[in-house]
Every structure is written in structure tokens, then in C-alpha cells.
Design a protein around this motif. Structure first.
Motif, short mmCIF file in Angstrom:
data_model
loop_
_atom_site.label_atom_id
_atom_site.label_comp_id
_atom_site.label_asym_id
_atom_site.label_seq_id
_atom_site.Cartn_x
_atom_site.Cartn_y
_atom_site.Cartn_z
N ALA A 371 0.83 -1.21 0.00
CA ALA A 371 0.00 0.00 0.00
C ALA A 371 0.87 1.26 0.00
CB ALA A 371 -0.93 -0.01 1.21
N VAL A 372 1.96 1.25 0.77
CA VAL A 372 2.87 2.40 0.77
C VAL A 372 3.43 2.61 -0.63
CG1 VAL A 372 5.01 3.35 1.67
CG2 VAL A 372 3.46 2.14 3.19
N ARG A 373 3.83 1.52 -1.26
CA ARG A 373 4.41 1.63 -2.61
C ARG A 373 3.38 2.14 -3.61
NH1 ARG A 373 7.23 -4.18 -1.40
NH2 ARG A 373 9.05 -3.35 -0.29
N LYS A 374 2.13 1.76 -3.41
CA LYS A 374 1.08 2.29 -4.28
C LYS A 374 0.95 3.79 -4.09
CE LYS A 374 -3.69 1.49 -5.75
NZ LYS A 374 -4.88 0.62 -5.59
N ALA A 375 1.02 4.25 -2.86
CA ALA A 375 0.96 5.68 -2.60
C ALA A 375 2.13 6.41 -3.26
CB ALA A 375 0.95 5.95 -1.10
N VAL A 376 3.30 5.78 -3.26
CA VAL A 376 4.46 6.38 -3.91
C VAL A 376 4.25 6.45 -5.42
CG1 VAL A 376 6.91 6.03 -4.44
CG2 VAL A 376 6.09 5.76 -2.09
N ARG A 377 3.70 5.38 -5.99
CA ARG A 377 3.42 5.41 -7.43
C ARG A 377 2.39 6.48 -7.77
NH1 ARG A 377 3.32 -0.17 -6.58
NH2 ARG A 377 1.07 -0.31 -6.90
N ARG A 378 1.55 6.82 -6.81
CA ARG A 378 0.51 7.83 -7.05
C ARG A 378 0.95 9.21 -6.59
NH1 ARG A 378 -4.58 5.87 -8.32
NH2 ARG A 378 -4.98 8.08 -8.71
N GLY A 379 2.26 9.43 -6.51
CA GLY A 379 2.75 10.79 -6.33
C GLY A 379 3.40 11.11 -5.01
N LEU A 380 3.39 10.21 -4.05
CA LEU A 380 4.01 10.49 -2.75
C LEU A 380 5.53 10.43 -2.89
CD1 LEU A 380 3.70 11.02 0.31
CD2 LEU A 380 3.65 8.53 0.62
N ASP A 381 6.20 11.50 -2.52
CA ASP A 381 7.65 11.53 -2.55
C ASP A 381 8.21 10.47 -1.59
OD1 ASP A 381 10.24 13.15 -3.19
OD2 ASP A 381 10.21 13.00 -1.00
N LYS A 382 9.28 9.80 -2.01
CA LYS A 382 9.84 8.72 -1.19
C LYS A 382 10.32 9.23 0.16
CE LYS A 382 11.17 5.63 -4.97
NZ LYS A 382 12.28 4.90 -5.63
N ASP A 383 10.94 10.40 0.18
CA ASP A 383 11.37 10.94 1.47
C ASP A 383 10.17 11.27 2.36
OD1 ASP A 383 14.09 10.74 1.12
OD2 ASP A 383 14.32 12.75 0.28
N ALA A 384 9.09 11.75 1.74
CA ALA A 384 7.87 12.02 2.52
C ALA A 384 7.29 10.72 3.07
CB ALA A 384 6.85 12.74 1.65
N ALA A 385 7.35 9.65 2.27
CA ALA A 385 6.86 8.36 2.74
C ALA A 385 7.70 7.87 3.92
CB ALA A 385 6.89 7.35 1.60
N LEU A 386 9.03 7.99 3.79
CA LEU A 386 9.90 7.54 4.88
C LEU A 386 9.68 8.40 6.12
CD1 LEU A 386 12.11 5.61 5.78
CD2 LEU A 386 13.80 7.28 4.96
N ARG A 387 9.45 9.68 5.92
CA ARG A 387 9.18 10.56 7.06
C ARG A 387 7.91 10.13 7.78
NH1 ARG A 387 9.27 14.78 4.34
NH2 ARG A 387 11.50 15.17 4.60
N ALA A 388 6.89 9.76 7.03
CA ALA A 388 5.62 9.33 7.64
C ALA A 388 5.77 8.02 8.39
CB ALA A 388 4.56 9.20 6.56
N LEU A 389 6.81 7.27 8.09
CA LEU A 389 7.04 5.99 8.75
C LEU A 389 8.00 6.10 9.93
CD1 LEU A 389 7.45 3.82 5.53
CD2 LEU A 389 5.65 3.53 7.24
N THR A 390 8.71 7.21 10.04
CA THR A 390 9.80 7.27 11.01
C THR A 390 9.76 8.55 11.84
OG1 THR A 390 11.22 8.16 9.24
CG2 THR A 390 11.28 5.77 9.63
N VAL A 391 10.36 9.62 11.30
CA VAL A 391 10.55 10.82 12.13
C VAL A 391 9.24 11.51 12.49
CG1 VAL A 391 12.91 11.22 11.34
CG2 VAL A 391 11.01 12.22 10.08
N ALA A 392 8.25 11.46 11.59
CA ALA A 392 6.98 12.15 11.88
C ALA A 392 6.26 11.53 13.07
CB ALA A 392 6.10 12.19 10.64
N PRO A 393 6.02 10.21 13.08
CA PRO A 393 5.35 9.67 14.26
C PRO A 393 6.19 9.79 15.53
CG PRO A 393 6.04 7.91 12.78
CD PRO A 393 6.21 9.19 12.04
N ALA A 394 7.51 9.69 15.39
CA ALA A 394 8.35 9.85 16.58
C ALA A 394 8.17 11.25 17.17
CB ALA A 394 9.80 9.60 16.22
N ALA A 395 8.13 12.26 16.29
CA ALA A 395 7.95 13.63 16.78
C ALA A 395 6.56 13.83 17.37
CB ALA A 395 8.19 14.61 15.63
N MET A 396 5.53 13.23 16.77
CA MET A 396 4.17 13.40 17.26
C MET A 396 4.03 12.98 18.72
SD MET A 396 1.86 12.03 14.07
CE MET A 396 2.06 12.70 12.42
N PHE A 397 4.82 11.96 19.10
CA PHE A 397 4.68 11.42 20.47
C PHE A 397 5.87 11.77 21.35
CE2 PHE A 397 2.02 8.87 17.68
CZ PHE A 397 0.82 8.95 18.35
#
Length: 999
Positions: A371-397
């Protein structure tokens, strides 16, 4: 295999230890548990060398070393040194990523434990409010789910309470499988809130049973917590005061740490996201939205909210359009959502909305990376995808210093992949959680792929060259789980059934090239550079064989075409789907409606060949000689009729999630305005009938229901933009069969009141309580002594009624009940009530007129149930003749489309003049709603809310051709025709697209 750098004498022993230690032991955790024997001081150190290291989004080391010690990263980069005591792992061809974090997971928590929390101790009065529940205390590992999540690269999760309204607090957990105390990273991550009622026993749903009830329950509980903390503190200072209640839920909710805790609010669609933001703003709370995947539908509003969003990736499959009979039931909205939903993450990221991902909602969490890869194929920048998986949730909490990157000092949470994690074929090989390795793809003891020099020893084979040793070439290729290859012994033959089981290779081949008909079988043990094994010829005779590696395996070049960006076929419309618009209608600086028959519903009456000028949304001039200013848009109206926009005084259009909160007999605290649905297609349909405003009422399930909302039919706007700013607030009351549950069925016989006598007592009790509540606050505000009164949202609304600030609109039929409410209102000094339906109003018309009360009735409904047995179609005319302000309403999304024709029935039943009949749906409802200074007639200074008709407005043969609100054209019959053709073409394109994907 792990290889520490040690002296040769100890190599065999320590190589085995190094391979075992990282997967069997975890970083040292400070613990209160006594050691079982001798304390262990073994350092657990691993160096990953020759790796491609993605330190974080946008930071890549093409080849470097990463070192972890006791569960923490100590060094990472191209020049990182390998410690002498480290187990060395050569990661050539592999990529290291920071461990992923699932920002919402219902894992390891039993819903039953939440129910138990609601029953234990001194709980809150409502069982769905359990802020005292803590996942950190109730958590137990879910081994199977954790294994699946690790296979997708997750190393931590936010484990959330699964049910309730104020559900309790979540915890951030490491996805290990050891002692839960070692897995706990953050016990109080967020306070979780739902704005929907919990589905319970349908026979006794209790309160709340509507979304607006759930929303209000959260508001009241937060207010109660604020009061509770202050009350307990005041009582502690002055123990001679009456002791406030002890309540575990409010104690938890009022704790300073909890008051500062971030709310995670469930937002099951884009409108709930906006409601969640509004709730958090009311109480000044930080909030994270647990999203729906539909945020793109109101992206600008969600961006303006400034909240982080937890984004699910459960994208819809193609709609069932293969069968024409089924396809007719698939709406354009469904087709567009299927096409647009995979772009939701990309659109949020590009808009600057902080996002984090969750596997929650997927049919199986092992499809998350797809599903993540599908989002990337549909325009999500890879760095933005990695951020949503790592630094973003870490910062949220608040865990950015521990999680999210591979920088020194962070937890040793690592994903090991065999390529770009966002590429289709890349596999997660292993993950490390706090320095402990978990294999996702178990490492093969040996890799047989490559070229081998083969020797088959003489055996008992038959045929030519019997007894002669044979030499040849064995080639193994393919993937570890799907081996291919060939064997050459004179002539070549393809291998069949080639597979590895532990360290043993087995395969078969056709042995015709050796002069032996049939299939030969071979198997052997594979080491790094040699193989030894045995086989059997087709006749069953055995032989032995050996092979030495001749060449390493070279993977064939990847000829897969790179993923191309797939874009949605059409832009987002507001609302999405049928009749949606891409932008709001423009508001011309000036627009002149020229040469119309103008029905002003005001002192000017009907003006033949009249003109109306609207400037900046307000009526600027009305008459026969109005000229267009320079640059004005001119609407030629010859032969057509112009009226004020129609106002529906009793509507349930645009309400989201139900119109009744029936969990209690008094629900004055709930607000229809919290759940306006701007996506309701009835808004557009009613615009096509000239409706410009609607009074959206609470239902009639309660003696005292919820607060109503007057809206303008601004199709495509956001919920708050739909509201009629400045309109006096109203509230719904009800009398008769509905409130005493006469027609609800045998299961609903216990809620008070069950008689009409009880209805009166409920009204009197509530007004008396509101009067006492008001007096308590006045006294406390005067003296500031004692415990501050508790804010009660229900009684606050009733005080507004007593003060004349909130108008009553009461569902009513029978004259005796209407007179009863009049007497109750007289006793409490309440005036200006509008009786809805009021089908026996003609019997008490003089009393209605004497009190200045209004009647909003049907045109010609009667005898549809017992309490309307005496209804007559002359009701409206008789009440008006007695001096009552009368309106006709719809109480129906369908009937509202032809309220002009409903008003015309007053001509048939009673001979009302045409001008007065039109006022039944224009000026008179505006008077009943207290907005006659803004709308209801065409007069200078009033809002530019107009309807243009093809003929006389009361005629059933006339059609509404244009509808304007605030000087903006929201409906145009010609534009509607063009839109229908455009949508037919859009539908055809999307159906073909869905069929291609389905194939």
C-alpha cells in the motif's frame, strides 16, 4: 553469519556465539528484577559494514558502517569505526533504514478490560468515558500480530484502546516478544477520543446513541474534569464545604499530566476531522487526527487546522462495474474516490500536513508495504513516505530523540532490506528491535546459486559409458524460494523441482543425454564452495556426486519498466461526485436582474417589469428604473419571475449521522450544528427548487431535544461556512406520541415520560432546574465563595431559553398539548415560540396570536396517524386570518424541492392571495427564525438570496432557473444540463479505467 574480529584460536567458538547472541539477547534494560544467578556483563555489539545506510529522510550513506551497542546506535556513517569487540556483519547489497512506527494499532488490548475499567471503582456516570484506562497497564503482547508488523518493517507501535468515547491512554511499544516491561517505551502516549456512539445492545442503546451525543459527551466530560479538579482543590482548602463526589474517571481526566496530554481523535471521514479540530480548539488541547483516507476531499480546511493526521492506507478496490446491472448502482462519487484515494497521502504531504502511517484498516497488515508503494506510485515523494514511517510519528509522540533515525544515540531499531524499500520487488530481510534481530526472511544456511563444476562418480548406471565418471556443469539461478537451473552432461537439460531444504539441495532432470530414458534425481549438501551428494538413475541405481563452485551468481539485470506516475483522471470536486464544483461560485461586484416580475414579499409588493441590483452580496436597489453600474453582470429576465429565496422552517437536510439523540428524555446539550453535512446531495436538489436557507431541526424523540441550526444552502462549502451567521439560536421541543414512545415498540416502555402528563412535568422540572442553575451561578459570580458551580451544557441551553436568547420550535399536533406548553411558558415568562406541524393550530389560533407565537405547518397533510386525525388543509389560512405568523415547511428532503407549489395550495384551501401565499415560504419563516432583517423579502440592504422562475412562482408548471445566495449563483438550469453531460463522460472514463484495473 556474524563474524567478530578475534584471535584465530578462539574463532570457531566465538563465531558461533556472535551469530547467536544478537538474536537471543536484548540490550541491557534497567530493571528491578533480581538476577537468577551470576550477573551477565556480556557486551552486545554489532557492526553492520558495507551497507547502504538511510540515516533518515533525504540522508543516505551509499556505503558505510553502523554500530550498535547494548541496544543503542553508537556510530553510523562512511567513516564509522568497527569496535574490536563487535560482531561484524557484511551487509553488501543490503540497505539499512530506521525502524518504522505504526502510529495507531489496536494490538494487545482486550476491549473487555475497558468495560471492566468502566465498572470498577468510582466510575463516570457514562460507561463510555474511561480516561482512567491505560494500555500501559493492561497490555499483553500479541505475538502473531507483532510478527506480521515486523515483516513490514515496523519496530514500534502506538497501542491504542479499541473502544469507547473517551477511551483511555495509548502506549508506545517496541515490537519485541520479551517481557512487556522491556517493550514499554512510553506508557502515556495520547488520550484517545471517538466522536461516534458505541454500538451496544440495540434494545437498550443508552446515551449517547448519536454522533452529536457522543461529541457533546466529550465536551461535558472535559468540562466536568475542569470543575472536578477545582472543586477538589477548593474542598481541600476548606473541608467545611460540602464534599464533592469522588470519581476515578474525572480524577484521571483532571490530572495535570492528562490535561497536557495530546488528544488522538478518531476522524472516520473528512468532516469528522474538521469536528475533531473544532473540539480540540474549544478546549485548547493539542490533537492528532486519526484519519480516514478521505482528507483530500477537504484538504484546504484540514491544512488550515494545522493538525497532524494518522493516515490509513486501506485504498478501495475498483468498484463493481463489469456487470451493467450492477454498475448503475455505483455513483460517480464512488468512482472518483476509488481513483483519488491512493493520492491522499501525497496530497496531504504536498500541502504541508504532518502525516504518519498506520496499517490499521488493512484486511491483512502484511500488505502494508504494498500500500505504501502504491501511494508512492501515485505521487508520494519517497522521502515524505519515509518521514511518515519514522521521524513524523516519533515527533508526534515526543520521541524524536529516541526513534525515527539511525543517528547515534537512537534506539537500535533497524530495517534491513535488499533494495529500495519503496520498490515493488524489495523484501524486508530482517528487523532489529532495540538491538535484537528478528528474521523476516530466514537466512539460508547456504546459497546454491552460481556455476558449479560437476563430477558424477561411476556407479551402477546402465546404457552407454556405464562405469565411467562423468564431468559437467551445474548452473543454479532464480530466487531462493524459486530456484531454476540446468545441468550439462554432454547435452544440457533443465532442472526440475529444484529446492533448498536447510542446507540440502535437491532437483531432477531428464537423463536422455546419457542414454538413459527417464528422470534422474539428485540431492546434496551445499557449503560455501562445494557440494557433496548422492543420486539415483531412472532405474533406481544409486550414485554419488560432488561439485565445486566455478563462478559466483550474478543476478540478471532488472528489466522491469520503472514505475510511472499514475494520476487521477479528474480534479477533486466539492462535494466529491455528482454536481460537485471545483471552485466556489464567484460573487460579482454587481449583478442586475433586469425586466422581471419581482415578487418582493415586502412593502413594494409585486413589481411588473422590475429590476433588482445586488452589490457585494446585498440588495442595493429595487424598482422599475434600476440601472446597471459599469462592469455589472446583467441577467435578462424578460418573461420570468424573481422571488426571495425560499426558506424551509422545518428541515432535516444536511444533518450527518442522524437527527435524534434519543438516549435521554432531555438532550438540550446536543447541537445539530456540530454535524452539518455539506455533502448531502439534497442541498443541490433543493437549490434547484429555489431554496436558499433551511432550519435543520433535531428530531422529535425527546420532550426537550437538541439545538437546531439555520443554514444557507451554500453547496460545496465547508460545514461552518454553511451556517447562517448571526441567526438567533433555536431549540427543538416535542409533544405527543413520539416523546412518550407510543410508537417505538414493546421494548421501549421504561423511559420517563410514558404519558402526556409526564411530558408536562419534565418541562416544568427542567425549567425549574435551569432557573436554579442560573441563580447558583449569579450568586457565585457575585461572591466568588465556595465551590464553583459545575458547567452543565444541558442547563446552559435552557437558561438561554429562559432569557429569551434561544427560541423554542416545538413539534406539536393536538390542541390540548399546545395549550399545555403555552401555560408552562407563561409560568416561566417564555415568549415567541414557534409550533411545528401544529395541525390543530386552527383550534387555538386566537391563543397563538395573543402570545405572538408562530405556526409552521404542512400545506395539506392529515390523518396519517391518530394524533393528527383532526388536521385539515385550511389550517394555515385559518391561523393567518387570526393573526398568527404562519409558514409552510417540508420536514422532508423531497418535499423541500417544491415548497413553492406547497405554498400555492393556500390558494386552493382558503383563497389566500398569491403574494401572501408566497410569504408562507419566504418572509414568514424568516420572521419565525428571527432573520427577517436579513432574508425573506427583496428589500434594500438584505442578503442577495434570490430565485428566478420560468413563470409565476406558485404554479406547478414553473421551473426554478437560477438560485442565488449572497449574490453568488449556486444553481443554474443551463449549467446543470452541461454538468450532467460532463459527468456522464467522467463516469465513462472511470468505468473503463476500473475495468482495466480489474483485469
Amino acid at each position: 553469519m556474524d563474524r567478530p574480529r578475534v584471535r584465530p584460536l578462539l574463532l570457531p567458538l566465538l563465531v558461533g556465539w556472535a551469530a547467536f547472541a544478537p538474536s537471543a539477547a536484548r540490550a541491557a534494560v534497567e530493571t528491578t528484577v533480581p538476577p537468577p544467578g551470576i550477573r551477565e556483563h556480556t557486551p552486545f555489539v554489532t557492526a553492520f559494514t558495507n551497507a547502504r545506510i538511510v540515516l533518515g529522510p533525504g540522508r543516505v550513506v551509499p556505503q558505510g558502517t553502523l554500530v550498535i551497542r547494548d541496544g543503542v546506535i553508537t556510530d553510523a556513517g562512511p567513516n564509522a569505526k568497527t569496535p574490536a569487540d563487535a560482531a561484524v556483519r557484511d551487509m553488501k547489497g543490503l540497505t539499512l533504514y530506521p525502524g518504522f512506527m505504526d502510529a495507531y494499532a489496536e494490538a494487545g488490548v482486550r476491549a473487555k478490560s475497558q468495560e471492566e475499567a468502566a465498572r470498577q471503582g468510582s466510575a463516570y456516570w457514562n460507561r463510555w468515558v474511561t480516561p482512567q484506562f491505560s494500555v500501559g497497564r493492561e497490555f499483553s503482547p500479541d505475538t502473531a500480530m507483532f510478527r506480521k508488523l515486523r515483516s513490514q518493517g515496523f519496530t514500534t507501535i502506538v497501542a491504542a484502546p479499541p473502544s469507547g468515547i473517551i477511551k483511555g491512554t495509548s502506549a508506545v511499544l517496541a515490537l519485541g516478544d520479551g517481557d512487556p516491561t522491556e517493550m514499554m517505551i512510553l506508557p502515556g502516549a495520547a488520550l484517545h477520543v471517538s466522536l461516534k456512539p458505541v454500538t451496544a445492545d440495540p434494545a437498550s442503546p443508552g446515551y449517547p446513541d448519536s454522533p452529536m451525543g457522543a461529541y457533546t459527551l466529550v465536551r461535558q466530560a472535559l468540562l466536568d474534569a475542569d470543575w472536578y479538579g477545582a472543586a477538589q482543590a477548593e474542598w481541600a482548602r476548606h473541608p467545611d464545604l460540602p464534599r464533592p463526589e469522588t470519581n476515578d474517571a474525572l480524577a484521571a481526566l483532571s490530572d495535570p499530566a492528562m490535561m497536557g496530554r495530546t488528544l488522538m481523535i478518531d476522524a472516520p471521514d473528512e468532516l469528522y476531522a474538521l469536528r475533531a479540530d473544532r473540539l480540540a480548539r474549544e478546549f485548547g488541547r493539542a490533537a492528532i487526527l486519526r484519519g480516514s483516507g478521505r482528507e483530500y476531499r477537504r484538504l484546504d480546511a484540514i491544512r488550515a487546522a494545522g493538525r497532524a493526521v494518522i493516515v490509513p492506507l486501506a485504498f478501495p478496490g475498483p468498484p463493481p462495474v463489469g456487470n451493467p446491472d450492477e454498475a448503475v448502482n455505483v455513483s460517480l462519487e464512488e468512482l472518483m474516490h476509488w481513483d483519488l484515494a491512493p493520492e491522499n497521502p501525497a496530497r496531504l504531504a504536498r500541502a504541508g500536513v504532518p502525516i504518519a502511517f498506520t496499517a490499521d484498516g488493512l484486511p491483512d497488515s502484511v500488505t502494508f508495504l504494498d500500500a505504501v508503494r502504491k501511494a508512492v506510485r501515485r505521487g508520494l515523494d519517497k522521502d515524505a513516505a519515509l518521514r511518515a514511517l519514522t521521524v513524523a510519528p516519533a515527533a508526534m509522540f515526543g520521541l524524536a530523540q529516541r526513534l525515527g533515525t539511525l543517528d547515534p544515540g537512537r534506539d537500535a531499531d533497524i530495517v534491513v532490506a535488499d533494495g529500495d524499500i519503496f520498490a515493488r520487488k524489495t523484501k524486508v530481510r530482517e528487523v532489529w528491535v532495540g538491538g535484537r534481530r528478528f528474521d523476516v526472511v530466514p537466512p539460508a544456511p547456504a546459497d546454491p546459486r552460481g556455476s558449479w563444476s560437476l563430477r558424477i562418480e561411476p556407479g551402477a548406471q546402465t546404457g552407454r559409458d556405464a562405469g565411467v565418471a562423468r564431468s559437467g556443469l551445474l548452473t543454479i539461478a532464480g530466487e531462493p524460494g524459486a530456484l531454476t537451473g540446468s545441468i550439462t552432461l554432454g547435452r544440457g537439460a533443465k532442472l526440475k523441482a529444484a529446492e533448498m531444504l536447510e542446507a540440502r539441495l535437491s532437483f531432477t532432470f531428464r537423463s536422455d543425454s546419457l542414454g538413459v530414458d527417464g528422470t534422474t534425481r539428485m540431492s546434496g549438501t551445499v557449503a560455501d564452495s562445494e557440494m557433496v551428494g548422492a543420486g539415483a538413475w531412472p532405474g533406481g541405481s544409486p550414485f554419488t556426486w560432488s561439485a565445486r563452485r566455478a563462478a559466483a551468481y550474478l543476478a540478471p539485470p532488472d528489466t522491469t519498466a520503472p514505475d510511472s506516475l499514475v494520476a487521477a483522471s479528474f480534479p477533486v470536486t466539492y462535494p466529491l461526485g455528482e454536481f460537485g464544483r471545483t471552485t466556489p461560485p464567484e460573487q460579482p461586484a454587481a449583478v442586475l436582474f433586469r425586466d422581471a416580475t419581482v415578487w418582493t414579499s415586502g412593502p413594494a409588493g409585486v413589481i411588473e417589469h422590475g429590476s433588482v441590483l445586488v452589490e457585494r452580496g446585498r440588495v442595493a436597489a429595487v424598482g422599475r428604473d434600476v440601472r446597471a453600474p459599469r462592469g455589472a453582470r446583467v441577467v435578462e429576465c424578460a418573461g420570468r419571475h424573481l422571488t426571495p429565496g425560499i426558506i424551509d422552517c422545518h428541515s432535516h437536510t444536511a444533518s450527518d449521522g442522524g437527527i435524534n439523540e434519543s438516549g435521554q428524555t432531555v438532550t438540550a446539550e446536543v447541537r445539530i450544528g456540530d454535524f452539518i453535512d455539506p455533502n448531502d446531495v439534497d442541498i443541490y436538489r433543493q437549490l434547484a427548487g429555489g431554496v436558499t436557507a433551511a432550519h435543520v431541526l433535531h428530531g422529535s424523540a425527546n420532550t426537550i431535544g437538541g439545538q437546531n441550526q439555520l443554514i444557507k444552502m451554500r453547496w460545496g462549502a465547508n460545514p461552518e461556512e454553511m451556517k447562517f451567521a448571526g441567526a438567533p439560536p433555536t431549540i427543538k421541543f416535542a409533544l405527543g406520541e413520539n416523546v412518550k414512545q407510543s410508537n417505538w415498540g414493546d421494548k421501549y416502555t421504561t423511559r420517563y415520560p410514558q404519558t402526556r402528563m409526564g411530558v408536562e412535568q419534565i418541562l416544568r422540572d427542567e425549567f425549574a432546574a435551569a432557573r436554579n442553575y442560573q441563580a447558583d451561578w449569579r450568586e457565585w459570580n457575585r461572591t466568588k465563595k465556595g465551590i464553583r458551580p459545575r458547567r452543565d451544557l444541558e442547563l446552559e441551553a435552557m437558561v438561554e431559553v429562559l432569557d429569551g436568547k434561544r427560541r423554542i420550535h416545538c413539534h406539536s399536533y393536538r390542541q390540548d398539548e399546545i395549550l399545555m406548553l403555552m401555560r408552562v411558558c407563561d409560568d416561566f415568562g417564555i415568549r415567541n415560540v414557534t409550533y411545528q406541524h401544529v395541525l390543530e393550530g386552527y383550534k387555538v389560533a386566537d391563543e397563538l396570536a395573543r402570545r405572538g407565537d408562530g405556526g409552521s405547518t404542512f400545506s395539506d397533510w392529515w390523518a396519517y396517524k391518530m394524533e393528527v386525525y383532526d388536521a385539515i388543509p385550511y389550517n394555515g389560512v385559518l391561523m393567518q386570518d387570526a393573526g398568527v405568523v404562519v409558514s409552510f415547511n417540508s420536514d422532508s428532503g423531497e418535499l423541500a424541492r417544491r415548497l413553492n407549489a406547497e405554498a400555492g395550495k393556500a390558494r386552493k384551501y382558503g383563497g389566500m392571495s398569491e403574494a401572501d401565499a408566497l410569504k408562507l415560504v419566504t418572509l414568514n419563516p424568516a420572521r419565525q427564525l428571527g432573520v427577517e432583517g436579513r432574508v425573506g423579502s427583496i428589500e434594500v440592504g438584505k442578503d442577495g438570496d434570490l430565485a428566478l422562475w420560468s413563470g409565476p412562482p406558485l404554479s406547478t408548471l414553473s421551473r426554478c432557473e437560477q438560485t442565488w445566495i449572497d449574490g453568488r449563483k449556486y444553481f443554474d438550469r443551463e449549467e446543470d444540463r452541461a454538468a450532467r453531460e460532463r459527468e456522464r463522460e467522467m463516469r465513462a472514463v472511470l468505468v473503463q479505467k476500473a475495468l482495466r484495473v480489474a483485469k
